[in-house]
Design a protein around this motif. Sequence first.
Motif, mmCIF file in Angstrom:
data_model
loop_
_atom_site.group_PDB
_atom_site.id
_atom_site.type_symbol
_atom_site.label_atom_id
_atom_site.label_comp_id
_atom_site.label_asym_id
_atom_site.label_seq_id
_atom_site.Cartn_x
_atom_site.Cartn_y
_atom_site.Cartn_z
ATOM 1 N N GLU A 46 121.631 65.122 -14.813
ATOM 2 C CA GLU A 46 120.543 64.143 -14.405
ATOM 3 C C GLU A 46 119.964 64.521 -13.274
ATOM 4 O OE1 GLU A 46 122.565 60.426 -13.706
ATOM 5 O OE2 GLU A 46 122.913 60.106 -15.790
ATOM 6 N N VAL A 47 119.846 65.963 -13.289
ATOM 7 C CA VAL A 47 118.903 66.793 -11.971
ATOM 8 C C VAL A 47 117.471 66.891 -12.489
ATOM 9 C CG1 VAL A 47 119.036 68.383 -10.601
ATOM 10 C CG2 VAL A 47 121.050 67.433 -10.926
ATOM 11 N N LYS A 48 116.528 65.977 -12.630
ATOM 12 C CA LYS A 48 115.389 66.159 -13.309
ATOM 13 C C LYS A 48 114.343 65.336 -12.871
ATOM 14 C CE LYS A 48 115.065 64.156 -17.067
ATOM 15 N NZ LYS A 48 115.064 63.638 -18.587
ATOM 16 N N ILE A 49 112.833 66.185 -12.819
ATOM 17 C CA ILE A 49 111.945 65.397 -12.221
ATOM 18 C C ILE A 49 111.387 64.370 -13.099
ATOM 19 C CG2 ILE A 49 109.329 65.879 -11.659
ATOM 20 C CD1 ILE A 49 111.255 66.867 -9.450
ATOM 21 N N THR A 50 111.089 63.110 -12.632
ATOM 22 C CA THR A 50 110.368 62.155 -13.454
ATOM 23 C C THR A 50 109.190 61.405 -13.268
ATOM 24 O OG1 THR A 50 111.772 60.248 -12.538
ATOM 25 C CG2 THR A 50 112.840 61.454 -14.443
ATOM 26 N N ASN A 51 109.048 62.155 -11.927
ATOM 27 C CA ASN A 51 107.759 61.400 -11.347
ATOM 28 C C ASN A 51 107.076 62.345 -10.382
ATOM 29 O OD1 ASN A 51 105.949 59.928 -9.575
ATOM 30 N ND2 ASN A 51 107.052 57.985 -10.122
ATOM 31 N N LEU A 52 105.764 62.592 -10.477
ATOM 32 C CA LEU A 52 105.033 63.357 -9.686
ATOM 33 C C LEU A 52 104.175 62.741 -8.622
ATOM 34 C CD1 LEU A 52 103.947 66.155 -12.258
ATOM 35 C CD2 LEU A 52 105.993 66.287 -10.971
ATOM 36 N N TYR A 53 104.336 61.492 -8.510
ATOM 37 C CA TYR A 53 103.738 61.038 -7.333
ATOM 38 C C TYR A 53 102.075 61.017 -7.353
ATOM 39 C CZ TYR A 53 108.561 60.769 -5.142
ATOM 40 O OH TYR A 53 109.697 60.725 -5.001
ATOM 41 N N GLY A 54 101.499 61.263 -8.531
ATOM 42 C CA GLY A 54 100.137 61.324 -8.378
ATOM 43 C C GLY A 54 99.804 62.733 -8.488
ATOM 44 N N LEU A 55 100.579 63.675 -8.172
ATOM 45 C CA LEU A 55 100.324 64.986 -8.083
ATOM 46 C C LEU A 55 99.604 65.635 -9.399
ATOM 47 C CD1 LEU A 55 100.507 67.319 -5.965
ATOM 48 C CD2 LEU A 55 102.355 68.009 -7.176
ATOM 49 N N LEU A 56 98.340 66.220 -9.212
ATOM 50 C CA LEU A 56 97.462 66.425 -10.616
ATOM 51 C C LEU A 56 97.229 65.367 -11.664
ATOM 52 C CD1 LEU A 56 99.054 69.796 -11.350
ATOM 53 C CD2 LEU A 56 97.112 69.467 -10.103
ATOM 54 N N GLY A 57 97.325 64.279 -10.798
ATOM 55 C CA GLY A 57 97.068 62.943 -11.631
ATOM 56 C C GLY A 57 98.068 62.358 -12.371
ATOM 57 N N PHE A 58 99.429 62.939 -12.170
ATOM 58 C CA PHE A 58 100.555 62.482 -12.944
ATOM 59 C C PHE A 58 101.604 61.750 -12.114
ATOM 60 C CE2 PHE A 58 99.304 66.498 -15.234
ATOM 61 C CZ PHE A 58 99.461 65.877 -16.408
ATOM 62 N N TYR A 59 101.845 60.611 -12.554
ATOM 63 C CA TYR A 59 102.998 59.767 -12.003
ATOM 64 C C TYR A 59 104.306 59.549 -12.696
ATOM 65 C CZ TYR A 59 99.280 58.027 -8.834
ATOM 66 O OH TYR A 59 98.297 57.720 -7.976
ATOM 67 N N GLU A 60 104.812 58.788 -13.262
ATOM 68 C CA GLU A 60 105.704 59.067 -14.291
ATOM 69 C C GLU A 60 105.672 59.930 -15.364
ATOM 70 O OE1 GLU A 60 107.517 55.430 -15.561
ATOM 71 O OE2 GLU A 60 107.844 54.473 -13.302
ATOM 72 N N ILE A 61 106.656 60.689 -15.743
ATOM 73 C CA ILE A 61 106.171 61.598 -16.774
ATOM 74 C C ILE A 61 107.483 61.625 -17.695
ATOM 75 C CG2 ILE A 61 104.965 63.211 -15.474
ATOM 76 C CD1 ILE A 61 107.516 64.843 -15.034
ATOM 77 N N ASN A 62 107.180 62.075 -19.037
ATOM 78 C CA ASN A 62 107.959 61.644 -20.171
ATOM 79 C C ASN A 62 109.248 62.921 -20.147
ATOM 80 O OD1 ASN A 62 107.120 64.338 -21.273
ATOM 81 N ND2 ASN A 62 105.313 63.331 -22.416
ATOM 82 N N PHE A 63 110.202 62.800 -20.860
ATOM 83 C CA PHE A 63 111.458 63.584 -21.015
ATOM 84 C C PHE A 63 110.997 65.317 -21.022
ATOM 85 C CE2 PHE A 63 114.649 65.917 -23.120
ATOM 86 C CZ PHE A 63 115.849 65.554 -22.455
ATOM 87 N N ALA A 64 110.029 65.411 -21.966
ATOM 88 C CA ALA A 64 109.941 66.641 -22.384
ATOM 89 C C ALA A 64 109.065 67.304 -21.182
ATOM 90 C CB ALA A 64 108.789 66.986 -23.662
ATOM 91 N N PHE A 65 108.176 66.741 -20.555
ATOM 92 C CA PHE A 65 107.502 67.336 -19.552
ATOM 93 C C PHE A 65 108.371 67.514 -18.170
ATOM 94 C CE2 PHE A 65 103.437 66.804 -16.613
ATOM 95 C CZ PHE A 65 103.492 68.120 -16.543
ATOM 96 N N GLY A 66 109.125 66.494 -18.005
ATOM 97 C CA GLY A 66 110.054 66.456 -16.889
ATOM 98 C C GLY A 66 110.933 67.559 -17.031
ATOM 99 N N THR A 67 111.563 67.717 -18.217
ATOM 100 C CA THR A 67 112.435 68.635 -18.384
ATOM 101 C C THR A 67 112.007 70.403 -18.087
ATOM 102 O OG1 THR A 67 113.741 67.482 -20.146
ATOM 103 C CG2 THR A 67 113.956 69.850 -20.099
ATOM 104 N N LEU A 68 110.496 70.470 -18.590
ATOM 105 C CA LEU A 68 110.081 71.887 -18.385
ATOM 106 C C LEU A 68 109.591 72.017 -17.001
ATOM 107 C CD1 LEU A 68 107.587 71.816 -21.464
ATOM 108 C CD2 LEU A 68 109.642 73.297 -21.189
ATOM 109 N N ILE A 69 109.308 71.125 -16.175
ATOM 110 C CA ILE A 69 108.997 71.097 -14.910
ATOM 111 C C ILE A 69 110.072 71.354 -14.002
ATOM 112 C CG2 ILE A 69 108.180 69.909 -12.800
ATOM 113 C CD1 ILE A 69 106.062 68.781 -14.479
#
Length: 370
Positions: free
Chosen positions: A121-144
Amino acid sequence: MLFTKLFLNLLSFSLAFSIVIITIPAILRVARAKKLFDPFDDRKIHSQTVPPLGGVGIFLGFILSTIIASDGYAFSSLKYIIAAVILMFFTGLKDDLVAISARKKFVIQLFAAIILVTLGEVKITNLYGLLGFYEINFAFGTLISLFLMLAIINAFNLIDGIDGLASGLAIVASFFSGVWFFIAGYMPYAIMSFALCGSLAGFFLFNVFGHRNKLFMGDTGSLVVGIIIAILVIKFNEFNAVSNVPFAIDAAPTVSFAVVIVPLIDTLRVIVIRILRKKSPFSPDTNHIHHRLLVLFPNHLTVTLIIISANIFLIGTALFFNHLSFNVNMQFLLIFLIGVAFSFIPSKLVARLQIKEKMQLTLLRSKSAS
């Protein structure tokens, strides 16, 4: 309750520090008996044979103190964190002793990162509005998350070039993380942060002031340190995304980037330089920030302190920007640009110095000819 929390964090730091101080002399004796020394090449800037096994002490200090001090806390991710750290430890140890190909090393790093993202469970799920992204989906969060882990691991691996630099930068990162996790109430990660900080502090003494008892952290240490710092950075971002967390940092991506900006910017910079010179991005050279600064200040500790001070300044700047509460994208961009500008200052100063020396040499030649 507060006393108990303080005690456990102090225990974590002091126990890790003590373990490293006690184990390193034994590691040095084994290294000397078996002639396990760092080989020389054109890029090496040390003039003596030094064992590259400091990472063994760092690993033992971190693992033992984290397990002991965090006992009693619900820490479901710890077994996966330990598994990933063990993978990095043995990968680095093999590379330090008999060498391992960059491809194999990368595959093992990726496997360790996958364990952390999918099971730990060490994974990014929120980008705080960075590049327009807030909460992100599983696949995108996994890649980042995988990209961040691999970037930070290899950045710390590459920045480990002079005495105290990689460990000093990691001490700053782990101490900052530990303080925030502590005041925000995330005790297991505070304990883990201070365990790393204590281990690195013990190693720093031998690496910088060891003289006859000097040793390097090697890939064993840099890979272990890199993956732990990556975990702390990602969890820092995730915990700050919780709306009711005390002492929340609204621009957590910017602040966490500032924490690891020196190794990341340095890695990006040398890769760009290599590509522009039509060389492999992985070819070794002396274009790192610390190599340039050594031309100006031929002392490892001085250069290390300069770079660490710049890192602390950038963290403070990021926190100040967060206090001003303007757009997170603008904050991130400003910290990035300041970091890039700082990274090129040593090269510019060295270029000016070389031009000045050439002019003085030409003048002396003209005088001697006349």
